[in-house]
Design a protein around this motif. Structure first.
Motif, PDB file in Angstrom:
ATOM      1  N   ASP A 100       6.195   8.953  -7.873  1.00  0.00           N
ATOM      2  CA  ASP A 100       7.502   8.349  -7.636  1.00  0.00           C
ATOM      3  C   ASP A 100       7.701   7.197  -8.629  1.00  0.00           C
ATOM      4  O   ASP A 100       7.055   6.147  -8.535  1.00  0.00           O
ATOM      5  N   GLU A 101       8.588   7.406  -9.617  1.00  0.00           N
ATOM      6  CA  GLU A 101       8.791   6.416 -10.674  1.00  0.00           C
ATOM      7  C   GLU A 101       9.393   5.110 -10.143  1.00  0.00           C
ATOM      8  O   GLU A 101       9.037   4.037 -10.610  1.00  0.00           O
ATOM      9  N   GLU A 102      10.297   5.210  -9.187  1.00  0.00           N
ATOM     10  CA  GLU A 102      10.888   3.997  -8.613  1.00  0.00           C
ATOM     11  C   GLU A 102       9.821   3.177  -7.888  1.00  0.00           C
ATOM     12  O   GLU A 102       9.826   1.948  -7.950  1.00  0.00           O
ATOM     13  N   ALA A 103       8.910   3.849  -7.209  1.00  0.00           N
ATOM     14  CA  ALA A 103       7.823   3.160  -6.523  1.00  0.00           C
ATOM     15  C   ALA A 103       6.904   2.492  -7.546  1.00  0.00           C
ATOM     16  O   ALA A 103       6.415   1.374  -7.318  1.00  0.00           O
ATOM     17  N   PHE A 104       6.681   3.151  -8.690  1.00  0.00           N
ATOM     18  CA  PHE A 104       5.854   2.553  -9.737  1.00  0.00           C
ATOM     19  C   PHE A 104       6.497   1.267 -10.248  1.00  0.00           C
ATOM     20  O   PHE A 104       5.825   0.243 -10.405  1.00  0.00           O
ATOM     21  N   VAL A 105       7.794   1.310 -10.505  1.00  0.00           N
ATOM     22  CA  VAL A 105       8.516   0.113 -10.963  1.00  0.00           C
ATOM     23  C   VAL A 105       8.406  -0.995  -9.912  1.00  0.00           C
ATOM     24  O   VAL A 105       8.151  -2.155 -10.235  1.00  0.00           O
ATOM     25  N   ALA A 106       8.547  -0.638  -8.653  1.00  0.00           N
ATOM     26  CA  ALA A 106       8.425  -1.614  -7.564  1.00  0.00           C
ATOM     27  C   ALA A 106       7.012  -2.188  -7.514  1.00  0.00           C
ATOM     28  O   ALA A 106       6.833  -3.403  -7.323  1.00  0.00           O
ATOM     29  N   LEU A 107       6.008  -1.345  -7.709  1.00  0.00           N
ATOM     30  CA  LEU A 107       4.618  -1.795  -7.720  1.00  0.00           C
ATOM     31  C   LEU A 107       4.385  -2.810  -8.840  1.00  0.00           C
ATOM     32  O   LEU A 107       3.762  -3.854  -8.629  1.00  0.00           O
ATOM     33  N   MET A 108       4.899  -2.519 -10.020  1.00  0.00           N
ATOM     34  CA  MET A 108       4.740  -3.442 -11.154  1.00  0.00           C
ATOM     35  C   MET A 108       5.481  -4.756 -10.873  1.00  0.00           C
ATOM     36  O   MET A 108       4.986  -5.827 -11.218  1.00  0.00           O
ATOM     37  N   ILE A 115       0.830  -1.202   0.000  1.00  0.00           N
ATOM     38  CA  ILE A 115       0.000   0.000   0.000  1.00  0.00           C
ATOM     39  C   ILE A 115       0.871   1.263   0.000  1.00  0.00           C
ATOM     40  O   ILE A 115       0.583   2.224  -0.716  1.00  0.00           O
ATOM     41  N   GLU A 116       1.937   1.232   0.760  1.00  0.00           N
ATOM     42  CA  GLU A 116       2.841   2.384   0.803  1.00  0.00           C
ATOM     43  C   GLU A 116       3.532   2.577  -0.549  1.00  0.00           C
ATOM     44  O   GLU A 116       3.690   3.701  -1.023  1.00  0.00           O
ATOM     45  N   VAL A 117       3.923   1.474  -1.191  1.00  0.00           N
ATOM     46  CA  VAL A 117       4.530   1.551  -2.521  1.00  0.00           C
ATOM     47  C   VAL A 117       3.526   2.160  -3.498  1.00  0.00           C
ATOM     48  O   VAL A 117       3.860   3.055  -4.277  1.00  0.00           O
ATOM     49  N   ALA A 118       2.288   1.694  -3.446  1.00  0.00           N
ATOM     50  CA  ALA A 118       1.235   2.214  -4.330  1.00  0.00           C
ATOM     51  C   ALA A 118       0.991   3.696  -4.070  1.00  0.00           C
ATOM     52  O   ALA A 118       0.849   4.489  -5.003  1.00  0.00           O
ATOM     53  N   ARG A 119       0.979   4.078  -2.800  1.00  0.00           N
ATOM     54  CA  ARG A 119       0.761   5.481  -2.433  1.00  0.00           C
ATOM     55  C   ARG A 119       1.843   6.379  -3.051  1.00  0.00           C
ATOM     56  O   ARG A 119       1.549   7.430  -3.613  1.00  0.00           O
ATOM     57  N   LYS A 120       3.094   5.924  -2.958  1.00  0.00           N
ATOM     58  CA  LYS A 120       4.204   6.706  -3.520  1.00  0.00           C
ATOM     59  C   LYS A 120       4.118   6.759  -5.046  1.00  0.00           C
ATOM     60  O   LYS A 120       4.384   7.791  -5.653  1.00  0.00           O
ATOM     61  N   ALA A 121       3.734   5.630  -5.659  1.00  0.00           N
ATOM     62  CA  ALA A 121       3.612   5.585  -7.118  1.00  0.00           C
ATOM     63  C   ALA A 121       2.539   6.555  -7.597  1.00  0.00           C
ATOM     64  O   ALA A 121       2.719   7.259  -8.594  1.00  0.00           O
ATOM     65  N   ILE A 122       1.435   6.612  -6.882  1.00  0.00           N
ATOM     66  CA  ILE A 122       0.339   7.520  -7.233  1.00  0.00           C
ATOM     67  C   ILE A 122       0.809   8.977  -7.179  1.00  0.00           C
ATOM     68  O   ILE A 122       0.413   9.797  -8.002  1.00  0.00           O
ATOM     69  N   LYS A 123       1.688   9.268  -6.235  1.00  0.00           N
ATOM     70  CA  LYS A 123       2.202  10.636  -6.086  1.00  0.00           C
ATOM     71  C   LYS A 123       3.267  10.980  -7.128  1.00  0.00           C
ATOM     72  O   LYS A 123       3.796  12.080  -7.133  1.00  0.00           O
ATOM     73  N   GLU A 162      -7.531   4.692  -4.567  1.00  0.00           N
ATOM     74  CA  GLU A 162      -7.310   3.923  -3.346  1.00  0.00           C
ATOM     75  C   GLU A 162      -6.099   2.997  -3.510  1.00  0.00           C
ATOM     76  O   GLU A 162      -6.172   2.003  -4.231  1.00  0.00           O
ATOM     77  N   PRO A 163      -4.980   3.305  -2.868  1.00  0.00           N
ATOM     78  CA  PRO A 163      -3.762   2.490  -2.998  1.00  0.00           C
ATOM     79  C   PRO A 163      -3.969   1.013  -2.653  1.00  0.00           C
ATOM     80  O   PRO A 163      -3.300   0.147  -3.214  1.00  0.00           O
ATOM     81  N   ALA A 164      -4.911   0.717  -1.773  1.00  0.00           N
ATOM     82  CA  ALA A 164      -5.156  -0.679  -1.381  1.00  0.00           C
ATOM     83  C   ALA A 164      -5.676  -1.505  -2.552  1.00  0.00           C
ATOM     84  O   ALA A 164      -5.559  -2.734  -2.548  1.00  0.00           O
ATOM     85  N   TYR A 165      -6.238  -0.846  -3.569  1.00  0.00           N
ATOM     86  CA  TYR A 165      -6.795  -1.567  -4.723  1.00  0.00           C
ATOM     87  C   TYR A 165      -5.863  -1.548  -5.930  1.00  0.00           C
ATOM     88  O   TYR A 165      -6.300  -1.796  -7.056  1.00  0.00           O
TER      89      TYR A 165
END
Length: 172
Positions: free
Chosen positions: A14-22, A4-12, A63-66
């Motif tokens: 943060d490209e590294e967080a997006f890569v981590a989310l994927m 959820i924290e990774v998703a939250r950062k990606a939404i804001k 919603e980062p949880a989704y």
């Protein structure tokens, strides 16, 4: 850092967080694409397209949880678009079904699933192939949980009757 924290950062943004989310959801997205497209090359292409589409629209995820459910939805939409194209065109001289496993059980399952509407197939894939929770499906579809449950019940009843019909045909 949790999903959820990774998703939250990606939404804001943060490209590294997006890569981590994927990376976190890569396997589930690939399984979804394989379930629909039936071959690895097309599934990998679907994963690339999902990544591109998600990157462009990550800011719209409320919603980062989704995040996982949202990514699966993007994948399913892309796969359904590809399958519609495949009905009009034959790829590489092969039908879309030629890549299906020779395993009889798998063929029977695919046949049964093909009798369902696109929405029913999507519901089955999300619930049973991706283990998406009913509450998450309800949130994604913007419908009550009870509606998801009743649609799931109806779809499973349709599948059961398909298989029962097969059994009766074998005994005639």
């Amino acid at each position: 850092m949790d999903d959820i924290e990774v998703a939250r950062k990606a939404i804001k943004g943060d490209e590294e967080a997006f890569v981590a989310l994927m990376q976190i959801h890569k396997e589930a997205l690939l399984r979804t694409a394989l379930a629909f497209l039936k071959n690895e090359h097309d599934a990998l292409e679907a994963l690339q397209e999902t990544t591109y589409r998600a990157f462009r629209k990550i800011g719209s995820l409320k919603e980062p949880a989704y995040a996982k459910t949202w990514l699966i939805r993007i994948t399913i939409n892309y796969c359904q678009d590809q399958l519609k194209k495949d009905k009009r065109y034959v790829r590489d001289g092969k039908s879309a079904d030629s890549a299906v496993s020779d395993d009889l059980t798998q063929l029977e399952l695919q046949e049964a699933l093909s009798t369902l509407s696109a929405n029913e197939q999507q519901l089955i894939y999300m619930k049973y192939f991706q283990d998406v929770k009913i509450k998450d499906i309800a949130a994604l579809e913007k419908i009550p949980e009870g509606t998801v449950k009743s649609r799931l019940h109806k779809t499973l009843r349709t599948l059961r009757s398909h298989f029962e019909g097969k059994g009766e045909m074998d005994h005639v």
